[in-house]
Design an enzyme around this catalytic site. Structure first.
Site, mmCIF file in Angstrom:
data_model
loop_
_atom_site.group_PDB
_atom_site.id
_atom_site.type_symbol
_atom_site.label_atom_id
_atom_site.label_comp_id
_atom_site.label_asym_id
_atom_site.label_seq_id
_atom_site.Cartn_x
_atom_site.Cartn_y
_atom_site.Cartn_z
ATOM 1 N N ASP A 91 0.800 -1.487 -0.021
ATOM 2 C CA ASP A 91 -0.149 -0.025 -0.131
ATOM 3 C C ASP A 91 0.801 0.923 0.401
ATOM 4 O O ASP A 91 2.100 1.354 0.110
ATOM 5 C CB ASP A 91 -0.898 -0.061 1.237
ATOM 6 C CG ASP A 91 -0.368 -0.110 2.431
ATOM 7 O OD1 ASP A 91 0.761 0.117 2.298
ATOM 8 O OD2 ASP A 91 -0.880 0.189 4.106
ATOM 9 N N SER A 92 0.066 1.981 -0.656
ATOM 10 C CA SER A 92 0.932 3.875 -0.253
ATOM 11 C C SER A 92 2.068 4.326 1.570
ATOM 12 O O SER A 92 2.314 5.081 1.145
ATOM 13 C CB SER A 92 0.348 4.725 -1.171
ATOM 14 O OG SER A 92 -0.894 4.928 -0.328
ATOM 15 N N GLY A 93 1.059 3.424 2.040
ATOM 16 C CA GLY A 93 1.440 4.676 3.608
ATOM 17 C C GLY A 93 0.106 5.419 3.552
ATOM 18 O O GLY A 93 -0.249 5.813 5.310
ATOM 19 N N GLY A 94 -0.768 5.928 2.727
ATOM 20 C CA GLY A 94 -1.447 6.918 2.723
ATOM 21 C C GLY A 94 -2.710 6.430 3.823
ATOM 22 O O GLY A 94 -3.466 7.236 5.383
ATOM 23 N N PHE A 95 -3.190 5.063 3.878
ATOM 24 C CA PHE A 95 -4.195 4.909 5.094
ATOM 25 C C PHE A 95 -3.711 4.570 5.884
ATOM 26 O O PHE A 95 -4.302 5.333 6.818
ATOM 27 C CB PHE A 95 -4.755 3.437 4.440
ATOM 28 C CG PHE A 95 -6.055 3.167 5.429
ATOM 29 C CD1 PHE A 95 -6.981 3.694 4.919
ATOM 30 C CD2 PHE A 95 -5.547 1.487 5.968
ATOM 31 C CE1 PHE A 95 -8.003 2.905 6.002
ATOM 32 C CE2 PHE A 95 -6.879 1.750 7.168
ATOM 33 C CZ PHE A 95 -8.141 2.096 6.831
ATOM 34 N N ASP A 145 -2.949 8.400 -2.000
ATOM 35 C CA ASP A 145 -4.160 8.502 -1.706
ATOM 36 C C ASP A 145 -4.730 9.478 -0.573
ATOM 37 O O ASP A 145 -3.530 8.987 0.446
ATOM 38 C CB ASP A 145 -5.124 8.770 -2.669
ATOM 39 C CG ASP A 145 -5.618 6.431 -1.567
ATOM 40 O OD1 ASP A 145 -4.488 6.143 -1.075
ATOM 41 O OD2 ASP A 145 -6.493 6.288 -1.034
ATOM 42 N N GLN A 237 -11.738 6.534 -5.457
ATOM 43 C CA GLN A 237 -12.027 7.374 -4.205
ATOM 44 C C GLN A 237 -13.871 7.948 -4.300
ATOM 45 O O GLN A 237 -13.867 7.760 -5.508
ATOM 46 C CB GLN A 237 -11.181 8.898 -3.408
ATOM 47 C CG GLN A 237 -9.908 7.922 -2.956
ATOM 48 C CD GLN A 237 -9.817 7.257 -1.558
ATOM 49 O OE1 GLN A 237 -11.704 7.644 -1.116
ATOM 50 N NE2 GLN A 237 -9.824 6.371 -0.924
ATOM 51 N N ASP A 314 -7.751 -8.168 0.240
ATOM 52 C CA ASP A 314 -7.024 -7.777 1.124
ATOM 53 C C ASP A 314 -7.888 -7.111 2.400
ATOM 54 O O ASP A 314 -8.246 -6.749 2.381
ATOM 55 C CB ASP A 314 -5.534 -7.257 1.421
ATOM 56 C CG ASP A 314 -6.180 -5.586 1.219
ATOM 57 O OD1 ASP A 314 -6.663 -5.230 0.845
ATOM 58 O OD2 ASP A 314 -5.678 -5.108 2.877
ATOM 59 N N CYS A 352 -12.755 -28.959 6.502
ATOM 60 C CA CYS A 352 -12.021 -28.149 6.173
ATOM 61 C C CYS A 352 -10.809 -29.136 6.116
ATOM 62 O O CYS A 352 -10.791 -30.190 6.944
ATOM 63 C CB CYS A 352 -11.346 -27.332 7.201
ATOM 64 S SG CYS A 352 -9.834 -25.619 7.402
ATOM 65 N N CYS A 354 -7.577 -27.977 6.604
ATOM 66 C CA CYS A 354 -6.142 -27.766 6.699
ATOM 67 C C CYS A 354 -5.634 -28.657 7.580
ATOM 68 O O CYS A 354 -6.092 -29.620 8.432
ATOM 69 C CB CYS A 354 -6.402 -26.281 6.991
ATOM 70 S SG CYS A 354 -7.055 -25.635 8.761
ATOM 71 N N CYS A 357 -6.887 -28.637 11.067
ATOM 72 C CA CYS A 357 -8.374 -29.048 11.360
ATOM 73 C C CYS A 357 -8.273 -30.830 10.902
ATOM 74 O O CYS A 357 -8.930 -31.552 12.096
ATOM 75 C CB CYS A 357 -9.491 -28.645 10.558
ATOM 76 S SG CYS A 357 -9.837 -27.195 10.157
ATOM 77 N N HIS A 383 -5.464 -21.852 10.277
ATOM 78 C CA HIS A 383 -7.119 -22.169 9.612
ATOM 79 C C HIS A 383 -7.922 -20.753 9.313
ATOM 80 O O HIS A 383 -7.978 -21.153 7.965
ATOM 81 C CB HIS A 383 -7.685 -22.742 11.306
ATOM 82 C CG HIS A 383 -8.908 -23.172 10.834
ATOM 83 N ND1 HIS A 383 -9.540 -23.927 9.560
ATOM 84 C CD2 HIS A 383 -9.876 -22.270 10.817
ATOM 85 C CE1 HIS A 383 -10.596 -23.394 10.203
ATOM 86 N NE2 HIS A 383 -11.200 -22.347 10.394
HETATM 87 ZN ZN LIG Z 1 -9.075 -25.940 9.085
#
Ligand SMILES: [Zn+2]
Length: 411
Positions: A91-95, A145, A237, A314, A352, A354, A357, A383
């Site tokens: 990201d740009s760091g702006g947020f 931004d 925006q 994200d 799941c 994974c 699990c 998980h």
């Molecule tokens: Zn899992």
């Protein structure tokens, strides 16, 4: 060429795509795990790879303050520094800077702010934010931004949008003039003195170095596609006003970027409004460029946004919630700290696949969490990330099959 994006199939407004970056291919729609400080908290990089993540996000603001951009650049860029050879978006760091409401001051030029670490003063502008992301060497950079706050008056939303457009032009100008300075560009590769010869020039590589590489004792360099450069995304925006969103989209596209993000959402507005604004914005974005919705969301929301035609998302939610013992499952959210799981021998999520699990019981996970064991954070995060990545895998599969509605009703 910076990145290449191809839409392979569509189902309604949803798209199945391939994003080719200098550090590998990304299947979209994609969820990008957040590695704020060049680390997905609690999960080593090889495990993140095994979970199937093809791209992660890192935060420029945090890395700018610690360990510092110049330090990362000298170490060959973020990929080499953190030993992650797949794609990275910064990201740009702006947020982050805008969220420091007490510590920042905004001008046309940029934003001055005080570090949350030591109180030192810094100044972030479209140029310095872009320079920082070039120094980090991410595959995808974001234009600097202003994230408009919610709620905001109409006049305020417009002036904020106009500022973002002016900053987008400055970000792009700086990027075009400096993108060759990325640490992994061919110019910089020549001067690098370490790395596996199998993936680099073999001219100066002796057998010892090659042996070290094959033994895994040297860090492999980030494999890069020849001639590929970083890609800069613009950010739309316009607050919660569909007309301003449209104008912002059209004028951002006029400036011209490799992809387009929808920013300024998930800032406290009702979810219904988020959805309306996403829909109102997506329809003005070009079909053949990746669309990135920043900072969302819950599992059911990311499915919904993918179905609206979003390609990239994200969110800190799966990793942050995991550290608080909140786990997403096919049967809903579970708070593993609850006493009712103390004797529960069933897996966290029976549906799941994974490794958590497959191996551990709810009772054990509850015990780890209650005992504040480090392993609780690790297993919970694995998980939750699996659940998010699998959810998007299922979405991609359903788009491919063209039966989006069947998938949604099956959830
Ligand atoms: Zn899992």
């Amino acid at each position: 060429m910076s990145i290449d994006f191809q839409v392979g199939a569509t189902s309604g407004t949803a798209r199945l795509g391939r994003l080719i970056t200098p550090h590998g291919e990304v299947q979209t729609p994609v969820f990008m795990p957040v590695g704020t400080l060049a680390s997905i908290k609690g999960v080593p990089q090889d495990m993140v790879e095994k979970l199937g993540a093809e791209i992660i996000l890192a935060n420029t603001y945090h890395l700018y303050l610690r360990p510092g951009i110049e330090q990362v650049r000298k170490l060959g860029g973020l990929h080499r520094f953190m030993s992650w050879n797949r794609a990275i978006l910064t990201d740009s760091g702006g947020f982050q800077v805008f969220s420091l409401t007490e510590l920042r001051k905004l001008t046309e030029e940029g934003v001055s702010f005080r570090s949350h670490l030591d109180g030192s003063t810094h100044f972030l502008t479209p140029e310095t934010a872009t320079a920082a992301q070039i120094g980090l060497g991410s595959d995808i950079l974001m234009a600097f931004d202003e994230c408009t706050e919610y709620p905001a008056e109409s006049a305020r939303t417009r002036s904020s949008m106009e500022l973002t457009l002016r900053w987008a032009e400055r970000s792009k100008k700086y990027f075009e003039e400096h993108k060759h300075e990325v640490p992994w560009s061919s110019n910089h590769m020549v001067t690098a003195t370490f790395g596996c010869p199998s993936e680099r020039s073999r001219q100066n590589a002796g057998p010892t170095e090659a042996e070290l590489c094959s033994a895994g004792r040297m860090r492999a360099p980030a494999p890069t596609s020849d001639g590929m450069t970083q890609a800069l995304f613009g950010i739309v925006q316009g607050g919660m006003d569909p007309a301003l969103r449209r104008e912002s989209a059209e004028r951002t596209i006029e400036i011209g970027f490799s992809g387009y993000a929808i920013g300024g959402l998930s800032v406290g507005e009702p979810r219904r409004v988020t959805r309306e604004i996403v829909e109102a914005t997506v329809e003005h974005l070009p079909f053949n460029k990746p669309r990135y919705l920043m900072g969302v969301g819950k599992p059911e929301e990311i499915v919904e946004y993918a179905n609206l035609g979003i390609d990239m998302m994200d969110c800190v939610l799966p990793t942050r919630a995991a550290r608080h013992g909140l786990l997403f499952t096919s049967e809903g959210k579970i708070s593993i700290k609850q006493a009712r799981y103390a004797g529960d021998e069933t897996p966290l999520d029976p549906n799941c696949g994974c490794r958590v699990c497959a191996r551990y019981s709810r009772a054990y996970l509850r015990h780890l969490y209650a005992s504040k064991e480090v392993l609780a954070q690790v297993l919970n995060t694995i998980h939750n990330l699996s659940f998010y990545l699998d959810t998007l895998r299922a979405v991609r599969h359903s788009i491919e099959l063209g039966n989006r509605s069947q998938f949604l009703s099956g959830k």
